[in-house]
Write a protein that holds these residues in place. Structure first.
Motif, PDB file in Angstrom:
ATOM      1  N   ALA A 201       0.836  -1.211   0.000  1.00  0.00           N
ATOM      2  CA  ALA A 201       0.000   0.000   0.000  1.00  0.00           C
ATOM      3  C   ALA A 201       0.866   1.254   0.000  1.00  0.00           C
ATOM      4  O   ALA A 201       0.565   2.240  -0.684  1.00  0.00           O
ATOM      5  N   THR A 202       1.969   1.220   0.767  1.00  0.00           N
ATOM      6  CA  THR A 202       2.880   2.360   0.833  1.00  0.00           C
ATOM      7  C   THR A 202       3.507   2.631  -0.528  1.00  0.00           C
ATOM      8  O   THR A 202       3.640   3.783  -0.959  1.00  0.00           O
ATOM      9  N   TYR A 203       3.891   1.554  -1.235  1.00  0.00           N
ATOM     10  CA  TYR A 203       4.511   1.710  -2.548  1.00  0.00           C
ATOM     11  C   TYR A 203       3.548   2.377  -3.538  1.00  0.00           C
ATOM     12  O   TYR A 203       3.920   3.338  -4.228  1.00  0.00           O
ATOM     13  N   VAL A 270      -7.146   7.730   0.836  1.00  0.00           N
ATOM     14  CA  VAL A 270      -7.230   6.267   0.804  1.00  0.00           C
ATOM     15  C   VAL A 270      -6.152   5.644   1.686  1.00  0.00           C
ATOM     16  O   VAL A 270      -6.407   4.696   2.432  1.00  0.00           O
ATOM     17  N   PHE A 271      -4.945   6.186   1.618  1.00  0.00           N
ATOM     18  CA  PHE A 271      -3.800   5.537   2.257  1.00  0.00           C
ATOM     19  C   PHE A 271      -3.909   5.524   3.780  1.00  0.00           C
ATOM     20  O   PHE A 271      -3.714   4.474   4.414  1.00  0.00           O
ATOM     21  N   VAL A 275      -3.850   2.261   6.351  1.00  0.00           N
ATOM     22  CA  VAL A 275      -2.849   2.013   7.391  1.00  0.00           C
ATOM     23  C   VAL A 275      -3.517   1.708   8.721  1.00  0.00           C
ATOM     24  O   VAL A 275      -3.089   0.798   9.461  1.00  0.00           O
ATOM     25  N   GLU A 276      -4.582   2.455   9.049  1.00  0.00           N
ATOM     26  CA  GLU A 276      -5.309   2.210  10.305  1.00  0.00           C
ATOM     27  C   GLU A 276      -5.925   0.814  10.310  1.00  0.00           C
ATOM     28  O   GLU A 276      -5.922   0.119  11.339  1.00  0.00           O
ATOM     29  N   PRO A 313       5.241   6.082  12.226  1.00  0.00           N
ATOM     30  CA  PRO A 313       6.176   6.640  11.230  1.00  0.00           C
ATOM     31  C   PRO A 313       5.941   6.105   9.827  1.00  0.00           C
ATOM     32  O   PRO A 313       6.178   6.809   8.851  1.00  0.00           O
ATOM     33  N   LEU A 314       5.451   4.843   9.724  1.00  0.00           N
ATOM     34  CA  LEU A 314       5.180   4.302   8.394  1.00  0.00           C
ATOM     35  C   LEU A 314       4.034   5.046   7.708  1.00  0.00           C
ATOM     36  O   LEU A 314       3.976   5.115   6.486  1.00  0.00           O
ATOM     37  N   ARG A 315       3.126   5.598   8.497  1.00  0.00           N
ATOM     38  CA  ARG A 315       2.028   6.389   7.926  1.00  0.00           C
ATOM     39  C   ARG A 315       2.556   7.612   7.204  1.00  0.00           C
ATOM     40  O   ARG A 315       1.999   8.043   6.194  1.00  0.00           O
ATOM     41  N   VAL A 316       3.641   8.180   7.752  1.00  0.00           N
ATOM     42  CA  VAL A 316       4.140   9.436   7.179  1.00  0.00           C
ATOM     43  C   VAL A 316       5.412   9.251   6.365  1.00  0.00           C
ATOM     44  O   VAL A 316       5.815  10.163   5.638  1.00  0.00           O
ATOM     45  N   ILE A 317       6.048   8.088   6.476  1.00  0.00           N
ATOM     46  CA  ILE A 317       7.332   7.920   5.799  1.00  0.00           C
ATOM     47  C   ILE A 317       7.168   7.937   4.285  1.00  0.00           C
ATOM     48  O   ILE A 317       8.023   8.440   3.556  1.00  0.00           O
ATOM     49  N   ALA A 318       6.024   7.386   3.795  1.00  0.00           N
ATOM     50  CA  ALA A 318       5.764   7.437   2.349  1.00  0.00           C
ATOM     51  C   ALA A 318       5.562   8.883   1.900  1.00  0.00           C
ATOM     52  O   ALA A 318       6.038   9.294   0.835  1.00  0.00           O
TER      53      ALA A 318
END
Length: 604
Positions: A201-203, A270-271, A275-276, A313-318
């Motif tokens: 999803a992050t990609y 969407v993203f 993540v949640e 952090p993964l929520r915002v790292i992308a």
């Protein structure tokens, strides 16, 4: 090598270019990296302390790590109440230290970004000011404005929200995962089962937003160019009642900007919920796994906190990676300007640098083209002796103004050579060359500021007394003193608060004040009224007295006193002589004179 690999190498190369601007700030950069490591080490500590506190409160037992004894010495940590109070106090102190460290890290990365941006912006402006004029012929002003302001500001994000914060977040995730594996590797693997979904999803989020941001940057450049051009030319837009047509064009560009932003907003919308959902799924799997197993309550709570520390952090790292990518795209555009080699080479240390210039001018078989296919000047040959006044006449587009641009090396010639005092102008120190050629253009450009600022060009070596003396010399002082605040009257942008004749007079003072050996007047009286023309003509007589002068004239009546008249047509010299000689030849100049005389008779 694949395209993808090439792109990666290019990005790394570009990043290295950006980081060359960090060299003066090595201490701040290294400090920010050290703070990122410290914050990463801090990340798993508080959940672990909460785990110890819960286990101690419930089971009254549990081993206490040695490092905690070091920080909380002197207390009996085997006592439950003392332990909970001591650890709580320690956590409060630790939280304050962590907050102060995070503040320092955020401030330092932002400061570093702004310092790099400052240096870059100065370099870009300096580069633009040294570009060949043909670059400005080809590039919209709004585009260069975007490069100097918007794009460089995006490079700041590489430091404040991109490269260093991404490193900090990745280190935090690594230290958190390491702590989880240390405490219970099986529980860690179970809770990370949905992790591949998050990576996928992050990609897709990163790729979608990256494409949208590229469209946003292009749309911003188009908006800047359109607005800059139309504000400058608003008088034409209104004069031809084109407001609605231009508004529709603007609306199209603006919609492209909106659509690109909406595409990015949709990806965010969407993203983050995805993540949640994945976080909730991880927690659900974790709870399901321990349902029929004996697990300490403190360990369960700490793992729930650890998962939040990984997913947060993964929520915002992308998003940060996209910020980094946009900063890199902006950097690519900025370095395209910085690496533009279409500039006049700097003067060599041994360049010809005379203390005085007599003012002899020689164009020897000069040919010039703005592009390689269309020559605007062809085999131009003429000489001007010291102190002579030479006029250049011809139809619009015959190449008159191009001659001026070549004389002070605003453009480079393709063939022949131009000499001043028998020395090729390419051998001159460029500053010396241009300081000895005073140019008064038909369309006088004035900067925002006072009349005094525009005359001196903010040169501190020129005093107000010198300006006043020069103004009196050419009879302009009285006109200036009639304005509010006199020499300190604000002329507004482009000198719009003054008439064309008044702007012309100010440019004369400026030219005379710098005392050039060669004076060039480009149709200085062609667009002003008769009253202003009389004042301007008197100023011209003062200006050209005793110096080599080149006068480009539209009104032939203003050049009768010239020592020599050069007649141009379609980039070629047709005739050379004084006024009377050319009339007697009954050639090209005589026909121009007859046509203009007939037009004046009709208008009268």
């Amino acid at each position: 090598m694949s395209k993808k690999t090439k792109k990666k190498k290019f990005d790394l190369s570009l990043l290295r270019k950006v980081f060359t601007y960090v060299k003066p700030y090595r201490l701040q950069f290294i400090s920010s990296l050290l703070l990122a490591i410290i914050l990463a080490i801090f990340t798993p500590i508080r959940p672990y302390l909460i785990q110890l506190t819960i286990d101690k409160a419930i089971s009254k037992t549990g081993s206490i790590p040695t490092w905690l004894h070091i920080f909380i010495s002197g207390d009996n940590l085997n006592d439950v109440t003392r332990f909970i109070v001591s650890v709580t106090v320690f956590q409060i102190i630790f939280l304050l230290i962590e907050t102060l460290t995070r503040f320092t890290f955020t401030f330092l990365t932002s400061w570093l970004g702004q310092a790099v941006v400052k240096d870059l912006r100065v370099n870009v402006f300096n580069k633009i000011s040294h570009l060949h004029l043909r670059q400005f012929d080809r590039t919209p002003i709004g585009t260069l404005t975007t490069r100097t302001i918007n794009d460089i500001e995006s490079i700041n994000d590489i430091f404040s929200d991109g490269f260093i914060p991404i490193i900090a977040d990745l280190l935090s995730i690594i230290f958190t995962l390491a702590t989880m594996f240390f405490l219970n590797w099986k529980l860690t693997l179970i809770s990370l089962i949905p992790f591949p979904i998050l990576i996928l999803a992050t990609y897709y989020f990163k790729e979608t937003v990256n494409k949208s941001y590229k469209r946003v940057r292009n749309a911003i450049a188009a908006l800047n160019a359109f607005v800059q051009e139309h504000i400058s030319g608003m008088a034409i837009v209104q004069a031809f009642a084109a407001e609605d047509r231009e508004r529709k064009k603007f609306d199209i560009i603006n919609k492209q900007h909106r659509d690109a932003n909406i595409s990015a907003i949709f990806a965010y919308s969407v993203f983050f919920p995805v993540v949640e959902i994945i976080l909730a799924l991880s927690l659900g799997i974790l709870i399901w796994y321990i349902a029929d197993r004996k697990i300490d309550a403190g360990l369960l709570v700490s793992f729930i906190l650890y998962l939040n520390q990984i997913f947060r952090p993964l929520r915002v790292i992308a998003d940060k990676f996209n910020v980094l990518q946009m900063g890199m795209i902006a950097a690519e555009r900025v370095f395209t300007v910085l690496e533009n080699q279409d500039i006049l080479p700097p003067s060599k240390p041994d360049a010809y640098n005379p203390s005085t210039v007599a003012g002899r001018v020689h164009f020897d078989k000069v040919s010039f083209a703005y592009n390689s296919t269309h020559y605007v000047l062809k085999n131009i040959n003429f000489k001007i002796e010291e102190g002579e006044t030479v006029a250049i006449v011809g139809h619009t587009g015959s190449g008159k103004t191009s001659i001026i641009s070549l004389l002070n090396r605003l453009y480079e010639i393709q063939e022949g050579e131009i000499l001043i005092d028998d020395v090729n102008i390419k051998s001159y120190n460029l500053d010396t060359l241009r300081s000895n050629i005073g140019v008064v253009l038909q369309d006088v450009f004035l900067f925002s500021g006072t009349i005094l600022d525009n005359i001196t060009l903010r040169n501190p070596a020129i005093t107000e007394a010198e300006v006043i003396e020069t103004s009196k010399m050419i009879g302009v002082h009285d006109f200036i003193m009639q304005l509010p605040n006199g020499y300190h009257f604000n002329v507004m942008e482009r000198g719009n608060s003054l008439s064309l004749g008044q702007r012309q007079l100010i440019s004369f003072i400026r030219a005379l004040l710098y005392n050039p050996s060669i004076l060039v007047l480009d149709e200085a009286t062609s667009s002003i009224d008769s009253e202003s023309e009389m004042l301007v003509q008197k100023a011209i007589d003062k200006l050209i007295s005793g110096r080599t002068s080149i006068v480009i004239a539209h009104r032939l009546s203003t050049i009768r006193k010239a020592h020599k008249i050069i007649v141009l047509d379609k980039g070629e010299i047709k005739e050379i002589g004084n006024h009377q000689e050319l009339l007697e030849k009954n050639g090209f100049y005589a026909k121009l004179h007859q046509m203009q005389f007939a037009e004046e008779q009709i208008s009268a």
